[in-house]
Design a protein around this motif. Structure first.
Motif, mmCIF file in Angstrom:
data_model
loop_
_atom_site.group_PDB
_atom_site.id
_atom_site.type_symbol
_atom_site.label_atom_id
_atom_site.label_comp_id
_atom_site.label_asym_id
_atom_site.label_seq_id
_atom_site.Cartn_x
_atom_site.Cartn_y
_atom_site.Cartn_z
ATOM 1 N N TRP A 280 0.941 -1.438 -0.211
ATOM 2 C CA TRP A 280 -0.119 -0.227 0.089
ATOM 3 C C TRP A 280 1.295 1.333 0.392
ATOM 4 O O TRP A 280 0.439 2.096 -0.621
ATOM 5 N N ILE A 281 1.872 1.041 0.863
ATOM 6 C CA ILE A 281 2.730 2.693 0.933
ATOM 7 C C ILE A 281 3.155 3.327 -0.558
ATOM 8 O O ILE A 281 3.154 3.760 -1.478
ATOM 9 N N SER A 282 3.589 1.723 -0.698
ATOM 10 C CA SER A 282 4.325 2.173 -2.794
ATOM 11 C C SER A 282 3.329 1.989 -3.378
ATOM 12 O O SER A 282 3.661 3.526 -4.654
ATOM 13 N N ILE A 283 1.868 1.861 -3.405
ATOM 14 C CA ILE A 283 0.517 2.239 -4.055
ATOM 15 C C ILE A 283 0.662 3.953 -3.727
ATOM 16 O O ILE A 283 0.514 5.190 -4.793
ATOM 17 N N LEU A 284 0.632 4.311 -2.643
ATOM 18 C CA LEU A 284 0.334 5.884 -2.148
ATOM 19 C C LEU A 284 1.335 6.397 -2.711
ATOM 20 O O LEU A 284 1.247 7.831 -3.117
ATOM 21 N N ASP A 285 2.812 6.248 -2.530
ATOM 22 C CA ASP A 285 3.728 7.061 -3.434
ATOM 23 C C ASP A 285 3.771 6.726 -4.871
ATOM 24 O O ASP A 285 3.805 8.353 -5.194
ATOM 25 N N VAL A 286 2.808 6.136 -5.206
ATOM 26 C CA VAL A 286 2.619 6.249 -6.743
ATOM 27 C C VAL A 286 1.337 7.386 -6.538
ATOM 28 O O VAL A 286 1.846 8.219 -8.343
ATOM 29 N N ILE A 287 0.340 7.395 -6.084
ATOM 30 C CA ILE A 287 -0.767 8.298 -6.076
ATOM 31 C C ILE A 287 -0.055 9.539 -5.726
ATOM 32 O O ILE A 287 -0.502 10.857 -6.591
ATOM 33 N N LEU A 288 0.669 9.908 -4.604
ATOM 34 C CA LEU A 288 0.968 10.860 -4.826
ATOM 35 C C LEU A 288 1.633 11.925 -5.324
ATOM 36 O O LEU A 288 2.412 13.290 -5.415
ATOM 37 N N ALA A 289 2.950 10.795 -6.317
ATOM 38 C CA ALA A 289 4.061 12.083 -7.307
ATOM 39 C C ALA A 289 3.393 11.437 -8.275
ATOM 40 O O ALA A 289 4.147 12.922 -9.152
ATOM 41 N N ALA A 290 1.595 11.303 -8.630
ATOM 42 C CA ALA A 290 1.184 11.778 -10.035
ATOM 43 C C ALA A 290 0.518 13.123 -9.978
ATOM 44 O O ALA A 290 -0.232 13.896 -9.294
ATOM 45 N N PRO A 291 1.220 13.957 -10.854
ATOM 46 C CA PRO A 291 0.564 15.733 -10.797
ATOM 47 C C PRO A 291 -0.929 15.552 -10.507
ATOM 48 O O PRO A 291 -1.661 14.490 -12.305
ATOM 49 N N PRO A 292 -1.425 16.177 -11.169
ATOM 50 C CA PRO A 292 -3.488 16.463 -10.148
ATOM 51 C C PRO A 292 -3.412 17.451 -11.779
ATOM 52 O O PRO A 292 -2.955 18.086 -11.858
ATOM 53 N N VAL A 293 -4.047 17.098 -12.262
ATOM 54 C CA VAL A 293 -4.903 17.167 -13.083
ATOM 55 C C VAL A 293 -6.275 18.406 -12.792
ATOM 56 O O VAL A 293 -5.894 19.618 -13.379
ATOM 57 N N SER A 294 -7.002 17.617 -11.989
ATOM 58 C CA SER A 294 -8.385 19.111 -12.043
ATOM 59 C C SER A 294 -7.975 18.698 -10.750
ATOM 60 O O SER A 294 -8.215 18.124 -9.452
ATOM 61 N N MET A 295 -9.018 20.015 -9.937
ATOM 62 C CA MET A 295 -9.805 19.803 -8.630
ATOM 63 C C MET A 295 -10.124 18.820 -7.607
ATOM 64 O O MET A 295 -9.324 18.839 -6.865
ATOM 65 N N ALA A 296 -10.701 17.975 -8.973
ATOM 66 C CA ALA A 296 -10.878 16.289 -8.442
ATOM 67 C C ALA A 296 -9.942 15.787 -7.602
ATOM 68 O O ALA A 296 -9.974 15.265 -6.384
ATOM 69 N N ASP A 297 -8.817 15.673 -9.039
ATOM 70 C CA ASP A 297 -7.269 14.977 -8.826
ATOM 71 C C ASP A 297 -7.131 15.804 -6.792
ATOM 72 O O ASP A 297 -6.143 14.901 -6.523
ATOM 73 N N GLY A 298 -6.746 16.952 -7.051
ATOM 74 C CA GLY A 298 -6.346 17.703 -5.718
ATOM 75 C C GLY A 298 -6.422 17.220 -4.467
ATOM 76 O O GLY A 298 -6.364 17.329 -3.418
ATOM 77 N N VAL A 299 -8.084 16.723 -4.580
ATOM 78 C CA VAL A 299 -9.189 16.335 -3.599
ATOM 79 C C VAL A 299 -9.264 15.538 -3.322
ATOM 80 O O VAL A 299 -8.686 15.109 -1.733
ATOM 81 N N ALA A 300 -8.486 14.041 -3.879
ATOM 82 C CA ALA A 300 -8.455 13.190 -3.925
ATOM 83 C C ALA A 300 -7.018 13.020 -3.249
ATOM 84 O O ALA A 300 -6.805 12.146 -2.111
ATOM 85 N N ILE A 301 -6.238 13.150 -3.617
ATOM 86 C CA ILE A 301 -4.639 13.761 -3.036
ATOM 87 C C ILE A 301 -4.639 14.195 -1.452
ATOM 88 O O ILE A 301 -3.742 13.744 -0.497
ATOM 89 N N ALA A 302 -5.604 15.432 -1.432
ATOM 90 C CA ALA A 302 -5.607 15.958 -0.348
ATOM 91 C C ALA A 302 -6.089 15.510 1.259
ATOM 92 O O ALA A 302 -5.756 15.052 2.066
ATOM 93 N N ASP A 303 -7.120 14.352 0.694
ATOM 94 C CA ASP A 303 -7.999 13.452 1.996
ATOM 95 C C ASP A 303 -6.723 12.468 2.284
ATOM 96 O O ASP A 303 -6.503 11.957 3.001
ATOM 97 N N LEU A 304 -6.002 12.096 0.653
ATOM 98 C CA LEU A 304 -4.885 11.178 1.167
ATOM 99 C C LEU A 304 -3.584 11.133 2.293
ATOM 100 O O LEU A 304 -3.318 10.852 3.327
ATOM 101 N N LEU A 305 -3.525 12.795 1.870
ATOM 102 C CA LEU A 305 -2.425 14.206 3.019
ATOM 103 C C LEU A 305 -3.548 14.139 4.190
ATOM 104 O O LEU A 305 -2.245 14.014 5.348
#
Length: 208
Positions: free
Chosen positions: A26-51
């Motif tokens: 899960w940590i490996s997957i999380l690192d990939v998700i967090l490293a992906a640049p957000p394109v939309s505000m929905a992407d940003g919300v998803a990253i903020a939720d993880l953080l």
């Protein structure tokens, strides 16, 4: 995967090893998700939720590595969003001026001179709205609404800002385009709904 990890018993060495393996996966997957640049505000919300997650986010290990990258990406996304909002600020201002100008026709009857001035101002504002490039969904929604109003006018008994639906067969391509463009515009810019009065899209033909 989180549910699978949480449901894994750690009462035995085998269960503990399995839980550790799932955690590292899960940590490996999380690192990939967090490293992906957000394109939309929905992407940003998803990253903020993880953080902000209480089990895997900032409260656990602070800001470093992929989390630091994610923070920088969120900052860049917000800066781009702010720039987009500013990009269509003039277009939005002109549209609101047009709304105010058209509303003059909804009050007491205007004198011929005042009606002529308001009509000229409306045409001038429409030309300016048409000429300014749209950069965001709000800008395109304004242009769709303004163009349809200019082409079809407003229906009798409705606010001067309302748009008259042309009398076309519901299945006609032009009618389908107009209904669905309006649906998109009203969803992106809810304040347009208030301009339509009771001239909303008929429910029986709103979905095609």
């Amino acid at each position: 995967m989180i549910a699978q990890q949480n449901s894994t018993s750690t009462d035995t060495e085998e269960g503990e090893a399995r839980a550790d393996a799932l955690a590292w996966q899960w940590i490996s997957i999380l690192d990939v998700i967090l490293a992906a640049p957000p394109v939309s505000m929905a992407d940003g919300v998803a990253i903020a939720d993880l953080l902000m997650d209480s089990t895997i986010g900032l409260p656990i290990s602070g800001v470093h590595g992929a989390k630091l990258t994610a923070f920088a990406s969120l900052r860049d996304l917000m800066a781009r969003q702010a720039a987009q909002d500013a990009a269509d600020a003039e277009l939005l201002s002109l549209f609101r001026q047009w709304v105010e100008n058209e509303s003059l026709f909804d009050g007491n009857p205007l004198s011929d001179e005042d009606a002529s001035v308001a009509s000229d101002n409306g045409k001038r504002l429409m030309l300016e709205i048409a000429a300014i490039p749209a950069h965001t969904a709000i800008g395109f929604s304004i242009k769709i609404y303004a163009r349809e109003h200019w082409l079809h006018g407003s229906p009798a008994g409705q606010p001067a800002t309302a748009v008259r639906m042309p009398d076309l067969p519901p299945e006609a391509v032009e009618a389908v385009f107009q209904r669905n463009m309006f649906r998109d515009a009203l969803r992106v810019m809810p304040e347009l709904n208030a301009l339509m009065g009771d001239a909303a899209l008929p429910a029986e033909v709103a979905d095609v």
